[in-house]
Scaffold this motif. Structure first.
Motif, short mmCIF file in Angstrom:
data_model
loop_
_atom_site.label_atom_id
_atom_site.label_comp_id
_atom_site.label_asym_id
_atom_site.label_seq_id
_atom_site.Cartn_x
_atom_site.Cartn_y
_atom_site.Cartn_z
N UNK A 27 3.16 -14.18 2.20
CA UNK A 27 3.68 -13.03 1.47
C UNK A 27 4.85 -12.41 2.23
N UNK A 28 5.93 -12.06 1.53
CA UNK A 28 7.08 -11.43 2.20
C UNK A 28 6.84 -9.94 2.44
N UNK A 29 7.28 -9.46 3.60
CA UNK A 29 7.20 -8.03 3.92
C UNK A 29 8.36 -7.33 3.24
N UNK A 30 8.06 -6.33 2.45
CA UNK A 30 9.10 -5.51 1.82
C UNK A 30 9.41 -4.28 2.66
N UNK A 31 8.37 -3.80 3.35
CA UNK A 31 8.55 -2.60 4.17
C UNK A 31 7.39 -2.50 5.16
N UNK A 32 7.66 -1.96 6.32
CA UNK A 32 6.59 -1.64 7.26
C UNK A 32 6.75 -0.19 7.68
N UNK A 33 5.65 0.40 8.13
CA UNK A 33 5.67 1.79 8.52
C UNK A 33 4.41 2.17 9.23
N UNK A 34 4.20 3.46 9.42
CA UNK A 34 3.00 3.92 10.12
C UNK A 34 1.78 3.92 9.21
N UNK A 35 0.62 3.90 9.83
CA UNK A 35 -0.65 4.10 9.12
C UNK A 35 -1.37 5.19 9.89
N UNK A 36 -1.44 6.36 9.31
CA UNK A 36 -1.95 7.56 10.00
C UNK A 36 -1.16 7.72 11.29
N UNK A 37 -1.81 7.65 12.45
CA UNK A 37 -1.12 7.85 13.73
C UNK A 37 -0.72 6.52 14.38
N UNK A 38 -0.81 5.42 13.63
CA UNK A 38 -0.52 4.09 14.18
C UNK A 38 0.89 3.68 13.78
N UNK A 39 1.81 3.69 14.72
CA UNK A 39 3.17 3.26 14.44
C UNK A 39 3.15 1.78 14.06
N UNK A 40 3.82 1.42 12.99
CA UNK A 40 3.85 0.02 12.56
C UNK A 40 2.51 -0.48 12.04
N UNK A 41 1.63 0.42 11.63
CA UNK A 41 0.29 0.05 11.21
C UNK A 41 0.15 -0.28 9.74
N UNK A 42 1.26 -0.37 8.99
CA UNK A 42 1.13 -0.71 7.57
C UNK A 42 2.25 -1.64 7.15
N UNK A 43 1.99 -2.39 6.09
CA UNK A 43 2.98 -3.28 5.50
C UNK A 43 2.85 -3.18 3.98
N UNK A 44 3.98 -3.32 3.30
CA UNK A 44 3.97 -3.51 1.86
C UNK A 44 4.47 -4.92 1.63
N UNK A 45 3.63 -5.72 0.99
CA UNK A 45 3.96 -7.12 0.72
C UNK A 45 4.35 -7.30 -0.73
N UNK A 65 7.89 -8.26 -7.02
CA UNK A 65 7.86 -6.83 -6.72
C UNK A 65 6.79 -6.51 -5.71
N UNK A 66 6.66 -5.24 -5.35
CA UNK A 66 5.61 -4.83 -4.42
C UNK A 66 4.24 -5.08 -5.02
N UNK A 67 3.32 -5.61 -4.20
CA UNK A 67 2.01 -5.97 -4.73
C UNK A 67 0.85 -5.43 -3.91
N UNK A 68 0.97 -5.46 -2.57
CA UNK A 68 -0.14 -5.06 -1.71
C UNK A 68 0.32 -4.08 -0.64
N UNK A 69 -0.40 -2.99 -0.49
CA UNK A 69 -0.26 -2.11 0.67
C UNK A 69 -1.38 -2.53 1.63
N UNK A 70 -1.01 -2.97 2.82
CA UNK A 70 -1.99 -3.35 3.83
C UNK A 70 -1.82 -2.39 4.99
N UNK A 71 -2.91 -1.73 5.39
CA UNK A 71 -2.81 -0.71 6.42
C UNK A 71 -4.03 -0.74 7.33
N UNK A 72 -3.80 -0.39 8.60
CA UNK A 72 -4.88 -0.36 9.56
C UNK A 72 -5.72 0.89 9.34
N UNK A 73 -7.05 0.69 9.30
CA UNK A 73 -7.95 1.80 9.02
C UNK A 73 -9.35 1.48 9.54
N UNK A 74 -10.08 2.52 9.89
CA UNK A 74 -11.46 2.36 10.32
C UNK A 74 -12.37 1.95 9.17
#
Length: 132
Positions: A30-48, A53-62
């Protein structure tokens, strides 16, 4: 404006964004469209992206991997080809007792067609299915 006039994306919680990147980008392609923070985790999320078009938000979480339900489904024309390609990339397809799946993990879909399920490293379940 009603919600039906807007695009929707699935959001998937993962426990380790680096391990998730290896799976979603490396194995699923899957291609990365955007990356960013997830809560306080810098670089902890991706939009694939998928399907143009955009399909999945993947983010680090407990809360990662806490559902056994299918989170997202890809609708494909040639299920056998996609399953073969993903298997070659190291994706393992789930087997469920009583679903009549073949050696590849493909089984009949309720209402007709065929379906195969796989999981990411956190146990989040996805499907690929076709009408034939």
């Amino acid at each position: 404006m009603p919600l039906s006039e807007h695009h929707v994306r699935a959001s998937v919680a993962v426990s380790d964004i680096h391990r998730a990147v290896a799976f979603y980008e490396g194995r699923l392609g899957l291609p990365v469209l955007r990356s960013g923070p997830s809560a306080a985790i810098a670089g902890g999320s991706r939009i694939y992206g998928s399907g143009g078009g955009p399909a999945l938000n993947v983010y680090q979480s407990a809360t990662a991997g806490q559902t056994r339900a299918t989170l997202a489904t890809w609708y494909v024309d040639d299920l056998d080809q996609i399953v073969d390609e993903l298997t070659a990339a190291g994706v393992e397809f789930a087997r469920y007792e009583g679903f009549g799946q073949d050696a590849k993990g493909i089984g009949p879909r309720a209402g007709g067609g065929r379906i195969a399920w796989f999981q990411d490293p956190d146990g989040n379940t996805f499907a690929v299915e076709s009408d034939v």
